[in-house]
Design a protein around this motif. Sequence first.
Motif, PDB file in Angstrom:
ATOM      1  N   UNK A   3       0.836  -1.208   0.000  1.00 60.32           N
ATOM      2  CA  UNK A   3       0.000   0.000   0.000  1.00 60.32           C
ATOM      3  C   UNK A   3       0.875   1.264   0.000  1.00 60.32           C
ATOM      4  N   UNK A   4       0.293   2.365  -0.382  1.00 61.11           N
ATOM      5  CA  UNK A   4       0.987   3.658  -0.379  1.00 61.11           C
ATOM      6  C   UNK A   4       0.332   4.550   0.657  1.00 61.11           C
ATOM      7  N   UNK A   5       1.145   5.316   1.372  1.00 58.82           N
ATOM      8  CA  UNK A   5       0.593   6.183   2.420  1.00 58.82           C
ATOM      9  C   UNK A   5      -0.128   7.396   1.846  1.00 58.82           C
ATOM     10  N   UNK A   6       0.296   7.812   0.632  1.00 58.37           N
ATOM     11  CA  UNK A   6      -0.345   8.952  -0.011  1.00 58.37           C
ATOM     12  C   UNK A   6       0.008   8.974  -1.495  1.00 58.37           C
ATOM     13  N   UNK A   7      -0.575   9.909  -2.217  1.00 56.48           N
ATOM     14  CA  UNK A   7      -0.356   9.970  -3.662  1.00 56.48           C
ATOM     15  C   UNK A   7       1.082  10.320  -4.001  1.00 56.48           C
ATOM     16  N   UNK A   8       1.747  11.101  -3.161  1.00 58.33           N
ATOM     17  CA  UNK A   8       3.147  11.459  -3.421  1.00 58.33           C
ATOM     18  C   UNK A   8       4.025  10.208  -3.434  1.00 58.33           C
ATOM     19  N   UNK A   9       3.769   9.294  -2.524  1.00 61.38           N
ATOM     20  CA  UNK A   9       4.552   8.058  -2.469  1.00 61.38           C
ATOM     21  C   UNK A   9       4.282   7.181  -3.703  1.00 61.38           C
ATOM     22  N   UNK A  10       3.035   7.121  -4.138  1.00 61.72           N
ATOM     23  CA  UNK A  10       2.684   6.376  -5.343  1.00 61.72           C
ATOM     24  C   UNK A  10       3.389   6.976  -6.561  1.00 61.72           C
ATOM     25  N   UNK A  11       3.342   8.275  -6.687  1.00 59.70           N
ATOM     26  CA  UNK A  11       3.988   8.959  -7.814  1.00 59.70           C
ATOM     27  C   UNK A  11       5.489   8.729  -7.790  1.00 59.70           C
ATOM     28  N   UNK A  12       6.081   8.838  -6.623  1.00 64.11           N
ATOM     29  CA  UNK A  12       7.529   8.624  -6.493  1.00 64.11           C
ATOM     30  C   UNK A  12       7.909   7.211  -6.937  1.00 64.11           C
ATOM     31  N   UNK A  13       7.119   6.226  -6.542  1.00 60.92           N
ATOM     32  CA  UNK A  13       7.403   4.833  -6.921  1.00 60.92           C
ATOM     33  C   UNK A  13       7.258   4.628  -8.428  1.00 60.92           C
ATOM     34  N   UNK A  14       6.240   5.209  -9.017  1.00 64.43           N
ATOM     35  CA  UNK A  14       6.045   5.092 -10.466  1.00 64.43           C
ATOM     36  C   UNK A  14       7.231   5.716 -11.198  1.00 64.43           C
ATOM     37  N   UNK A  15       7.619   6.908 -10.782  1.00 68.11           N
ATOM     38  CA  UNK A  15       8.760   7.585 -11.435  1.00 68.11           C
ATOM     39  C   UNK A  15      10.034   6.764 -11.308  1.00 68.11           C
ATOM     40  N   UNK A  16      10.288   6.267 -10.119  1.00 68.63           N
ATOM     41  CA  UNK A  16      11.498   5.473  -9.866  1.00 68.63           C
ATOM     42  C   UNK A  16      11.513   4.219 -10.733  1.00 68.63           C
ATOM     43  N   UNK A  17      10.417   3.493 -10.743  1.00 66.37           N
ATOM     44  CA  UNK A  17      10.338   2.241 -11.505  1.00 66.37           C
ATOM     45  C   UNK A  17      10.408   2.495 -13.012  1.00 66.37           C
ATOM     46  N   UNK A  18       9.783   3.567 -13.482  1.00 63.57           N
ATOM     47  CA  UNK A  18       9.860   3.892 -14.905  1.00 63.57           C
ATOM     48  C   UNK A  18      11.297   4.227 -15.301  1.00 63.57           C
ATOM     49  N   UNK A  19      11.975   5.012 -14.498  1.00 65.92           N
ATOM     50  CA  UNK A  19      13.354   5.389 -14.804  1.00 65.92           C
ATOM     51  C   UNK A  19      14.246   4.150 -14.922  1.00 65.92           C
ATOM     52  N   UNK A  20      14.136   3.246 -13.962  1.00 67.31           N
ATOM     53  CA  UNK A  20      14.946   2.020 -13.988  1.00 67.31           C
ATOM     54  C   UNK A  20      14.577   1.141 -15.182  1.00 67.31           C
ATOM     55  N   UNK A 108       5.600   9.701 -21.937  1.00 63.88           N
ATOM     56  CA  UNK A 108       4.486  10.645 -22.042  1.00 63.88           C
ATOM     57  C   UNK A 108       3.224  10.119 -21.369  1.00 63.88           C
ATOM     58  N   UNK A 109       2.913   8.838 -21.600  1.00 68.19           N
ATOM     59  CA  UNK A 109       1.719   8.261 -20.987  1.00 68.19           C
ATOM     60  C   UNK A 109       1.849   8.207 -19.468  1.00 68.19           C
ATOM     61  N   UNK A 110       3.026   7.887 -18.976  1.00 63.92           N
ATOM     62  CA  UNK A 110       3.227   7.860 -17.527  1.00 63.92           C
ATOM     63  C   UNK A 110       3.104   9.275 -16.959  1.00 63.92           C
ATOM     64  N   UNK A 111       3.603  10.267 -17.677  1.00 61.85           N
ATOM     65  CA  UNK A 111       3.414  11.654 -17.221  1.00 61.85           C
ATOM     66  C   UNK A 111       1.933  12.006 -17.159  1.00 61.85           C
ATOM     67  N   UNK A 112       1.147  11.527 -18.116  1.00 62.49           N
ATOM     68  CA  UNK A 112      -0.310  11.739 -18.082  1.00 62.49           C
ATOM     69  C   UNK A 112      -0.923  11.075 -16.854  1.00 62.49           C
ATOM     70  N   UNK A 113      -0.469   9.869 -16.556  1.00 60.41           N
ATOM     71  CA  UNK A 113      -0.983   9.157 -15.380  1.00 60.41           C
ATOM     72  C   UNK A 113      -0.630   9.911 -14.106  1.00 60.41           C
ATOM     73  N   UNK A 114       0.582  10.432 -14.032  1.00 56.86           N
ATOM     74  CA  UNK A 114       0.994  11.194 -12.851  1.00 56.86           C
ATOM     75  C   UNK A 114       0.151  12.465 -12.712  1.00 56.86           C
ATOM     76  N   UNK A 115      -0.094  13.150 -13.801  1.00 60.92           N
ATOM     77  CA  UNK A 115      -0.959  14.339 -13.761  1.00 60.92           C
ATOM     78  C   UNK A 115      -2.361  13.962 -13.292  1.00 60.92           C
ATOM     79  N   UNK A 116      -2.849  12.820 -13.768  1.00 62.70           N
ATOM     80  CA  UNK A 116      -4.174  12.346 -13.353  1.00 62.70           C
ATOM     81  C   UNK A 116      -4.180  12.052 -11.852  1.00 62.70           C
ATOM     82  N   UNK A 117      -3.158  11.344 -11.362  1.00 66.89           N
ATOM     83  CA  UNK A 117      -3.065  11.039  -9.929  1.00 66.89           C
ATOM     84  C   UNK A 117      -3.086  12.338  -9.126  1.00 66.89           C
ATOM     85  N   UNK A 118      -2.288  13.311  -9.559  1.00 66.55           N
ATOM     86  CA  UNK A 118      -2.224  14.586  -8.847  1.00 66.55           C
ATOM     87  C   UNK A 118      -3.578  15.285  -8.807  1.00 66.55           C
TER      88      UNK A 118
END
Length: 171
Positions: A3-20, A108-118
């Motif tokens: 689980x994620x404690x908040x949306x910031x943690x979810x976004x951080x994990x998505x960004x980290x995993x996408x970069x790797x 680009x699609x992941x950036x859209x998802x992050x904007x949606x999450x925000x």
Amino acid sequence: MRPYKDKAELIEEIRKRLLLYDEEFNDIKEEEKDLLMSGVDKTPSQNISYQLGWTRLLLQWESDENKGIEVKTPTPEYKWNNLKGLYQSFYDQYGSHSLQQQRELLRNQVNEIIEWIESLDDDTLFIPGQRKWTTTPARWPVWKWIHINTAAPFKNFRAQLRKWKKEKGTA
């Protein structure tokens, strides 16, 4: 699934995993994108096409519901018991793109998802039943759908790319 404690943690994990995940493509040549290696079930192009397909569906489900269109998951053409056909449609849709184009589309699609999450409030993101398209028998909240279509496969499919490179002898 963690689980994620908040949306910031979810976004951080998505960004980290996408970069790797994205970095794994740095040393795959364009002419190698369609090579299938023994013991690996997808070519590099199929690997990223899969990610492109699911991230696009996630965005499409949300867009359609917001427009008042009834969402049929995974798609009106494919049911959950015919995912092979759905995956092939992803490969067909994105496979003709260069690896660089596929990578750019995914970022680009992941950036859209992050904007949606925000844009979502915490209740919509973390409480089950907030979107009609999430009300499958599992009754997952939106964040779980996002996680299983972004961070989780980016991690798992990164391992597949590493195995592909090992089999090819470039790891």
